[in-house]
Design an enzyme around this catalytic site. Structure first.
Site, mmCIF file in Angstrom:
data_model
loop_
_atom_site.group_PDB
_atom_site.id
_atom_site.type_symbol
_atom_site.label_atom_id
_atom_site.label_comp_id
_atom_site.label_asym_id
_atom_site.label_seq_id
_atom_site.Cartn_x
_atom_site.Cartn_y
_atom_site.Cartn_z
ATOM 1 N N GLU A 121 36.932 46.249 33.781
ATOM 2 C CA GLU A 121 37.951 45.379 33.186
ATOM 3 C C GLU A 121 39.299 46.090 33.159
ATOM 4 O O GLU A 121 39.392 47.225 32.673
ATOM 5 C CB GLU A 121 37.506 45.014 31.766
ATOM 6 C CG GLU A 121 37.695 43.575 31.420
ATOM 7 C CD GLU A 121 36.938 42.619 32.348
ATOM 8 O OE1 GLU A 121 37.550 42.138 33.330
ATOM 9 O OE2 GLU A 121 35.766 42.353 32.088
ATOM 10 N N ASP B 5 41.719 46.738 37.845
ATOM 11 C CA ASP B 5 42.499 46.271 39.013
ATOM 12 C C ASP B 5 43.980 46.621 38.855
ATOM 13 O O ASP B 5 44.693 46.782 39.844
ATOM 14 C CB ASP B 5 42.287 44.778 39.332
ATOM 15 C CG ASP B 5 42.710 43.800 38.256
ATOM 16 O OD1 ASP B 5 42.990 44.223 37.115
ATOM 17 O OD2 ASP B 5 42.761 42.584 38.565
ATOM 18 N N GLY C 278 41.012 29.176 30.339
ATOM 19 C CA GLY C 278 41.348 30.126 29.274
ATOM 20 C C GLY C 278 40.127 30.800 28.680
ATOM 21 O O GLY C 278 40.088 31.113 27.490
ATOM 22 N N SER D 201 38.173 32.846 35.308
ATOM 23 C CA SER D 201 39.034 32.645 36.493
ATOM 24 C C SER D 201 39.190 31.213 36.951
ATOM 25 O O SER D 201 39.140 30.921 38.156
ATOM 26 C CB SER D 201 38.520 33.474 37.675
ATOM 27 O OG SER D 201 38.719 34.806 37.422
ATOM 28 N N SER D 202 39.418 30.311 36.011
ATOM 29 C CA SER D 202 39.636 28.923 36.420
ATOM 30 C C SER D 202 40.926 28.803 37.220
ATOM 31 O O SER D 202 41.002 28.003 38.165
ATOM 32 C CB SER D 202 39.664 28.003 35.206
ATOM 33 O OG SER D 202 40.705 28.380 34.333
ATOM 34 N N SER D 203 41.951 29.602 36.907
ATOM 35 C CA SER D 203 43.195 29.453 37.669
ATOM 36 C C SER D 203 43.066 29.999 39.081
ATOM 37 O O SER D 203 43.539 29.371 40.036
ATOM 38 C CB SER D 203 44.405 30.044 36.946
ATOM 39 O OG SER D 203 44.097 31.225 36.319
ATOM 40 N N GLU E 137 50.501 33.503 41.335
ATOM 41 C CA GLU E 137 50.448 33.767 39.885
ATOM 42 C C GLU E 137 51.575 34.697 39.456
ATOM 43 O O GLU E 137 52.237 34.464 38.455
ATOM 44 C CB GLU E 137 49.118 34.430 39.507
ATOM 45 C CG GLU E 137 47.978 33.490 39.586
ATOM 46 C CD GLU E 137 47.110 33.446 38.332
ATOM 47 O OE1 GLU E 137 47.576 33.832 37.240
ATOM 48 O OE2 GLU E 137 45.967 33.009 38.471
ATOM 49 N N ASP F 96 40.531 38.633 40.379
ATOM 50 C CA ASP F 96 40.014 37.267 40.280
ATOM 51 C C ASP F 96 40.129 36.530 41.606
ATOM 52 O O ASP F 96 39.195 35.855 42.050
ATOM 53 C CB ASP F 96 40.787 36.480 39.203
ATOM 54 C CG ASP F 96 40.711 37.156 37.853
ATOM 55 O OD1 ASP F 96 39.888 38.075 37.693
ATOM 56 O OD2 ASP F 96 41.488 36.780 36.954
ATOM 57 N N TYR G 145 48.807 41.082 27.646
ATOM 58 C CA TYR G 145 48.414 41.557 28.982
ATOM 59 C C TYR G 145 49.522 42.455 29.542
ATOM 60 O O TYR G 145 49.272 43.560 30.024
ATOM 61 C CB TYR G 145 48.169 40.361 29.905
ATOM 62 C CG TYR G 145 47.502 40.711 31.208
ATOM 63 C CD1 TYR G 145 46.127 40.621 31.348
ATOM 64 C CD2 TYR G 145 48.253 41.152 32.297
ATOM 65 C CE1 TYR G 145 45.505 40.956 32.546
ATOM 66 C CE2 TYR G 145 47.649 41.489 33.488
ATOM 67 C CZ TYR G 145 46.275 41.379 33.614
ATOM 68 O OH TYR G 145 45.672 41.725 34.807
HETATM 69 C C1 GLA Z 1 42.561 38.827 34.126
HETATM 70 C C2 GLA Z 1 43.426 39.194 35.326
HETATM 71 C C3 GLA Z 1 42.695 40.185 36.238
HETATM 72 C C4 GLA Z 1 42.160 41.372 35.454
HETATM 73 C C5 GLA Z 1 41.400 40.899 34.212
HETATM 74 C C6 GLA Z 1 40.976 42.041 33.333
HETATM 75 O O1 GLA Z 1 41.420 38.112 34.528
HETATM 76 O O2 GLA Z 1 43.733 38.036 36.073
HETATM 77 O O3 GLA Z 1 43.578 40.604 37.256
HETATM 78 O O4 GLA Z 1 43.175 42.276 35.134
HETATM 79 O O5 GLA Z 1 42.156 40.007 33.436
HETATM 80 O O6 GLA Z 1 40.039 42.823 33.975
#
Ligand code: GLA
Length: 350
Positions: free
Chosen positions: A28, A31, A112, A116-118, A150, A162, A211
């Protein structure tokens, strides 16, 4: 899809495409340092139907229950349509043909929620355009364009995990991905391992600012150490004098080491080792990276008490989903126990 494409646009769709959501098993926020991640596509995702339009196109979202005009304006509106216009613009800027199109979108993936819906929507839109034009775009390039949409259009400073998981992932396999080189391997989930994705009942909140704060802390650490955190040793982190920066850096550096061990554990079919790494990952996200919530912590605790080998929050945190590793034969009894202690929780995948 509720309203049919024909009832909305007067013609049948010429193509229907799908892009899955993903659950991140471990890795997590790594990336953001170009490190390793281990996500896996879900069976749920976003379905898009498409047909050429004689005039400017429109998009109907079954989830939102509304139609929006598709103007490829260079400035985002802040609404859901940005996640369609952004990918269209990025494709156009990259030299692809983007004709006037009508789209209908339907998703069985919660928004949300850390699944990864977006990214699924962005990739599905690109697949729909390509299905009409017949042009081709490699899955990796598609993921890069979706991330650009994005970052540059929607204004979300996410990494590439994602979009890669959605664009190149294979059903039933975890994706061992290096987020710097974008090289990857598909690792089949060992027989008997069940990956549960459970929503804690609270949607993700206030994530954008938080974030970006995490991302800034990583940059501060890299500047102070004069080295990318991807290559930093744990002992080197002792030079970080600011406690918060140290904690953020400590999470990504230890998390990256956990991903490497998790890949080995999966290949060795060692679910105990894999589960323990998930548990450590959650602790690190809770205490060092501080992206968990009381609701996520309670659900993770309940998942473990009910017999999960490992459990952790998945995705960006601040609400949404957890992922748990359980024995396939125990999943019904496991869910009965979890839903008893956490009545607001609900299953996204089991
Ligand atoms: C979101 C971001 C990803 C990643 C995760 C956390 O999903 O879109 O790029 O940073 O948070 O691992």
């Amino acid at each position: 899809m509720g309203a049919t494409f024909r009832s909305l646009f007067g013609v049948e769709p010429v193509a229907q495409v799908f892009a899955p959501g993903r659950v991140n098993l471990i890795g997590e926020y790594t990336d953001l340092i170009g490190g390793s991640v281990l996500p896996m596509p879900l069976a749920k995702g976003v379905r898009v139907e498409v047909a050429p339009s004689d005039a400017q196109g429109n998009v109907y979202s079954s989830q939102q229950g509304e139609m929006q005009a598709l103007s490829l304006a260079p400035t985002a509106t802040g609404g859901w349509v940005d996640y369609i216009v952004g990918p269209l613009l990025m494709m156009k800027q990259a030299g692809f043909t983007v004709p006037d199109l009508n789209f209908q979108i339907a998703a069985d993936l919660p928004a949300g929620a850390g699944v990864s819906s977006s990214a699924a929507l962005e990739v599905a839109i690109m697949r729909a355009v390509l299905a009409v034009t017949g042009e081709s775009l490699s899955p990796v390039k598609m993921a890069q364009l979706a991330r650009q949409a994005e970052n540059l259009y929607c204004g979300v400073q996410c990494g590439i995990m994602d979009q890669m998981a959605v664009a190149v992932g294979e059903a039933g396999c975890a994706l061992a991905l290096d987020c710097e080189t974008l090289t990857y391997r598909h690792l089949p989930l060992p027989a008997g391992w069940c990956i549960a994705v459970v929503h804690c009942g609270q949607a993700r909140q206030l994530v954008d600012g938080a974030y970006n704060d995490r991302q800034n802390a990583i940059l501060t650490a890299e500047t102070a150490l004069k080295t990318p955190l991807k290559n930093a040793s744990l002992s080197a982190l002792q030079q970080l004098s600011e406690p918060l920066v140290f904690k953020r850096a400590h999470h990504v550096v230890t998390e990256q080491a956990r991903v490497a061990l998790a890949v080995e554990a999966m290949q060795a079919q060692d679910h105990q080792a894999f589960g323990e790494l998930m548990n450590e990952s959650h602790r690190s996200l809770q205490l060092d990276f501080e992206v968990s919530t009381p609701g996520l912590d309670a659900l993770v605790a309940s998942a473990r008490e009910a017999g999960a080998v490992g459990a952790r929050l998945t995705g960006a945190g601040f609400g949404g989903c957890i992922v748990a590793l359980i024995d396939e034969t125990e999943k019904q009894a496991w869910w009965q126990a979890v839903s008893h202690t956490c009545p607001e929780a609900w299953i996204v995948a089991l």
